[in-house]
Write an enzyme that holds these catalytic residues in place. Structure first.
Site, PDB file in Angstrom:
ATOM      1  N   LYS A   1     -13.592   6.717  -4.736  1.00 38.43           N
ATOM      2  CA  LYS A   1     -13.228   6.167  -6.103  1.00 38.43           C
ATOM      3  C   LYS A   1     -14.586   5.811  -6.633  1.00 38.43           C
ATOM      4  O   LYS A   1     -15.385   5.402  -6.031  1.00 38.43           O
ATOM      5  CB  LYS A   1     -12.306   5.046  -6.016  1.00 38.43           C
ATOM      6  CG  LYS A   1     -12.673   3.835  -5.217  1.00 38.43           C
ATOM      7  CD  LYS A   1     -11.665   2.750  -5.031  1.00 38.43           C
ATOM      8  CE  LYS A   1     -11.459   1.696  -6.001  1.00 38.43           C
ATOM      9  NZ  LYS A   1     -10.535   0.793  -5.614  1.00 38.43           N
TER      10      LYS A   1
ATOM     11  N   CYS B   1      -7.904   3.040   3.450  1.00 39.27           N
ATOM     12  CA  CYS B   1      -6.858   1.960   3.283  1.00 39.27           C
ATOM     13  C   CYS B   1      -5.423   2.984   3.112  1.00 39.27           C
ATOM     14  O   CYS B   1      -4.776   3.042   4.159  1.00 39.27           O
ATOM     15  CB  CYS B   1      -6.859   0.973   2.267  1.00 39.27           C
ATOM     16  SG  CYS B   1      -8.345   0.053   2.784  1.00 39.27           S
TER      17      CYS B   1
ATOM     18  N   ASN C   1       1.027  -1.053   0.067  1.00 41.44           N
ATOM     19  CA  ASN C   1       0.048  -0.133   0.103  1.00 41.44           C
ATOM     20  C   ASN C   1       0.877   1.296   0.052  1.00 41.44           C
ATOM     21  O   ASN C   1       0.349   2.194  -0.650  1.00 41.44           O
ATOM     22  CB  ASN C   1      -0.864  -0.071   1.139  1.00 41.44           C
ATOM     23  CG  ASN C   1      -2.345  -0.803   0.822  1.00 41.44           C
ATOM     24  OD1 ASN C   1      -2.208  -1.373  -0.245  1.00 41.44           O
ATOM     25  ND2 ASN C   1      -3.022  -0.865   1.691  1.00 41.44           N
TER      26      ASN C   1
ATOM     27  N   ALA D   1      -2.934  11.073 -12.396  1.00 41.62           N
ATOM     28  CA  ALA D   1      -2.573  12.430 -11.581  1.00 41.62           C
ATOM     29  C   ALA D   1      -3.926  12.891 -11.449  1.00 41.62           C
ATOM     30  O   ALA D   1      -4.946  12.809 -12.359  1.00 41.62           O
ATOM     31  CB  ALA D   1      -1.672  13.387 -12.193  1.00 41.62           C
TER      32      ALA D   1
HETATM   33  C1  UGA Z   1      -6.031  -0.429  -1.793  1.00 38.14           C
HETATM   34  C2  UGA Z   1      -5.235  -1.202  -2.566  1.00 38.14           C
HETATM   35  O1  UGA Z   1      -5.160  -0.975  -3.961  1.00 38.14           O
HETATM   36  C3  UGA Z   1      -5.503  -2.608  -2.344  1.00 38.14           C
HETATM   37  O2  UGA Z   1      -4.536  -3.494  -3.055  1.00 38.14           O
HETATM   38  C4  UGA Z   1      -5.474  -2.904  -0.839  1.00 38.14           C
HETATM   39  O3  UGA Z   1      -6.062  -4.193  -0.637  1.00 38.14           O
HETATM   40  C5  UGA Z   1      -6.639  -1.985  -0.216  1.00 38.14           C
HETATM   41  O4  UGA Z   1      -6.191  -0.799  -0.450  1.00 38.14           O
HETATM   42  C6  UGA Z   1      -6.582  -2.343   1.495  1.00 38.14           C
HETATM   43  O5  UGA Z   1      -5.806  -2.036   1.989  1.00 38.14           O
HETATM   44  O6  UGA Z   1      -7.579  -2.812   1.728  1.00 38.14           O
HETATM   45  P1  UGA Z   1      -8.706   0.869  -2.329  1.00 38.14           P
HETATM   46  O7  UGA Z   1      -8.506   1.539  -1.175  1.00 38.14           O
HETATM   47  O8  UGA Z   1      -9.721  -0.093  -2.672  1.00 38.14           O
HETATM   48  O9  UGA Z   1      -7.404  -0.545  -2.613  1.00 38.14           O
HETATM   49  O10 UGA Z   1      -8.396   1.533  -3.626  1.00 38.14           O
HETATM   50  P2  UGA Z   1      -7.300   1.949  -4.750  1.00 38.14           P
HETATM   51  O11 UGA Z   1      -7.902   1.265  -5.934  1.00 38.14           O
HETATM   52  O12 UGA Z   1      -6.124   1.464  -4.301  1.00 38.14           O
HETATM   53  O13 UGA Z   1      -7.429   3.552  -4.906  1.00 38.14           O
HETATM   54  C7  UGA Z   1      -7.060   4.547  -3.665  1.00 38.14           C
HETATM   55  C8  UGA Z   1      -7.248   5.843  -3.941  1.00 38.14           C
HETATM   56  O14 UGA Z   1      -6.027   6.028  -4.853  1.00 38.14           O
HETATM   57  C9  UGA Z   1      -8.475   6.326  -4.556  1.00 38.14           C
HETATM   58  O15 UGA Z   1      -8.851   7.395  -3.990  1.00 38.14           O
HETATM   59  C10 UGA Z   1      -8.086   6.501  -6.092  1.00 38.14           C
HETATM   60  O16 UGA Z   1      -9.001   7.381  -6.708  1.00 38.14           O
HETATM   61  C11 UGA Z   1      -6.578   7.030  -5.956  1.00 38.14           C
HETATM   62  N1  UGA Z   1      -5.976   6.791  -7.164  1.00 38.14           N
HETATM   63  C12 UGA Z   1      -5.589   5.441  -7.879  1.00 38.14           C
HETATM   64  C13 UGA Z   1      -5.185   8.190  -7.948  1.00 38.14           C
HETATM   65  O17 UGA Z   1      -5.260   8.995  -7.495  1.00 38.14           O
HETATM   66  N2  UGA Z   1      -4.585   7.682  -8.934  1.00 38.14           N
HETATM   67  C14 UGA Z   1      -4.392   6.359  -9.577  1.00 38.14           C
HETATM   68  O18 UGA Z   1      -3.620   6.401 -10.465  1.00 38.14           O
HETATM   69  C15 UGA Z   1      -4.725   5.197  -8.720  1.00 38.14           C
END
Ligand code: UGA
Length: 437
Positions: free
Chosen positions: A327, A264, A212, A256
């Site tokens: 998200k 998380c 993470n 970005a």
């Molecule tokens: C995250 C991890 O991706 C999982 O692998 C993990 O199991 C989980 O946390 C956890 O610890 O339980 P999650 O919180 O569901 O999963 O969401 P992500 O898809 O990782 O996105 C996190 C945030 O990053 C969102 O707000 C998303 O909009 C943002 N993000 C993601 C960006 O701003 N840019 C990106 O390129 C990708």
């Protein structure tokens, strides 16, 4: 196998349903009566694509039940601990109250040979501590740390088809007796070729926090590049496409925008820093402070850009925020950058309307002072500026010509860099992205 799952939030409810889908007899246990009632009626207590359908399917087989009674865990070969580890109030560390309570209430129902398997994200050292507690009462039971990597919005497929399985056993040995038992629970993904790694307790715990932290770092890296692109007149999306083609870097998680939120990444990097401090290794993670700071700066930047978009003053301007969830494909608003920006805009005098296809009930609980409009068409009527802050498909595919006819002034800030700039500008919009000219 008979399996108990303790904690039925995002992680546990999905895990319980998926384990039943894989053929096991599963009982999901939680102290929250309302949550258990919903799950027992095959209703997910939160929005997660595919979960309602899965719950109905597996409950029809009779293999999945839910209860608030921890004694129902008795007789299961494996007890998965799936409770939350939120950030402590006023501190960076993780609140371990729920994990500790779950394990201590479970101890009365463990039998010789059982596995207690932790899936929650915990500070390194937790598994060894819990293992000692377990062994004191049940010398023939085993504690395994088996971190979960599911993403909200993809939780069902991530659980049924994980990209890896990590088992943390006490001695880190490939011969540990717990391994064969857990292999039986995961026989479907293992026979489908999912890699399975054996580690000791602290390594398995660290795999999760390190993963993470890496993801958070990748997002903040590209957001730092966005800051630079803004200063230099460059385009961060092109930059990400170009560096992402190097497969050592990869394009994923290089989007970005307004930064990361959710239950998380933000709390995990903070808990990781706090734990490193306790271990005397805080220097190793000082970079995460910067990762956190870059992330939080995005929110302030969007407020500034919105002010610019509104001709220098937010006072009395009607601003419509598209998206409240942290998200898309989720109704989770924990530490949602979209909502935090909406609240700041309102505090600075804008008249803010927030819309979202799923997250408004949760958003209204967290920020009751904001105005919510579930109907997107209504929400954008007469707006002085639109802010796309959560990239739901229905916002990505908005028709700029149609929307232009409805707003007061055609101005849009694309907080996720997902719109076709040329198309929106051709339709007469003033378009602002993040890290784009
Ligand atoms: C995250 C991890 O991706 C999982 O692998 C993990 O199991 C989980 O946390 C956890 O610890 O339980 P999650 O919180 O569901 O999963 O969401 P992500 O898809 O990782 O996105 C996190 C945030 O990053 C969102 O707000 C998303 O909009 C943002 N993000 C993601 C960006 O701003 N840019 C990106 O390129 C990708």
């Amino acid at each position: 196998m008979r399996i108990s799952v303790i904690g039925c939030g995002y992680l546990g409810a999905v895990h319980a349903a998926c384990m039943a889908q894989l053929g096991h007899e599963v009982v999901g246990i939680d102290t929250d009566e309302e949550k258990i009632q919903a799950l027992a009626a095959a209703r997910a207590p939160f929005y997660e694509p595919g979960l309602d359908k899965l719950l109905s399917e597996v409950q029809a087989t009779g293999r999945l039940s839910f209860t608030t009674d921890i004694s129902a865990a008795g007789g299961s070969a494996i007890h998965f601990i799936c409770v939350g580890t939120p950030q402590k109030k006023g501190e960076n560390g993780a609140d371990m109250t729920y994990v500790d309570a779950a394990v201590s209430s479970l101890l009365d129902h463990v039998q010789p040979g059982d596995l207690v398997v932790g899936k929650s994200t915990v500070p390194v050292g937790t598994a060894s501590r819990l293992s000692t507690l377990l062994k004191d009462r049940h010398p023939e039971a085993h504690l395994v740390w088996n971190p979960e990597f599911l993403r909200e919005g993809h939780a069902v497929s991530d659980t049924l088809h994980p990209d890896r399985l990590v088992y943390g056993v006490q001695d880190g040995s490939e011969e540990h007796p717990a391994i064969a038992i857990l292999d039986e629970a995961y026989s479907a993904p293992i026979s489908a070729g999912t890699p399975r790694l054996i580690a000791d307790h602290p390594t398995a715990e660290l795999v999760k926090t390190a993963a993470n932290s890496f993801l958070a770092t990748k997002i903040s890296f590209i957001n730092a590049m966005a800051e630079l692109c803004e200063a230099a007149g460059a385009d961060v999306t092109r930059l990400a496409d170009a560096i992402g083609l190097d497969d050592r870097i990869g394009r994923k998680f290089l989007n970005a925008g307004i930064g990361f939120g959710g239950g998380c990444l933000p709390k995990d990097i903070r808990a990781f820093m706090a734990r490193a401090g306790e271990l005397g290794a805080d220097q190793a993670l000082t970079f995460l402070r910067e990762v956190d700071a870059i992330n939080m700066r995005r929110r302030a930047r969007v407020v500034e850009l919105s002010r610019e978009l509104c001709d220098g003053s937010l006072l009395g301007k009607r601003v419509t925020v598209l998206g409240a969830a942290f998200k898309p494909e989720s109704d989770d608003v924990r530490d949602s950058p979209a909502l935090s920006i909406a609240a700041q805009l309102q505090l600075q005098g804008a008249v803010v309307t927030v819309t979202d296809p799923k997250a408004l009930p949760n958003a209204a609980k967290r920020f009751p002072e904001l105005h919510y409009q579930p109907n997107c068409e209504e929400a954008i009527k007469q707006a002085d500026a639109l802010l796309l802050l959560t990239e739901w498909e229905e916002y990505r595919t908005l028709d700029p010509y149609e929307v232009a006819a409805s707003v007061a002034t055609p101005k849009i800030l694309d907080g996720r860099n997902v719109l076709d700039v040329a198309k929106w500008r051709a339709a007469g919009w003033t378009y602002r992205g993040l890290g784009r000219p």
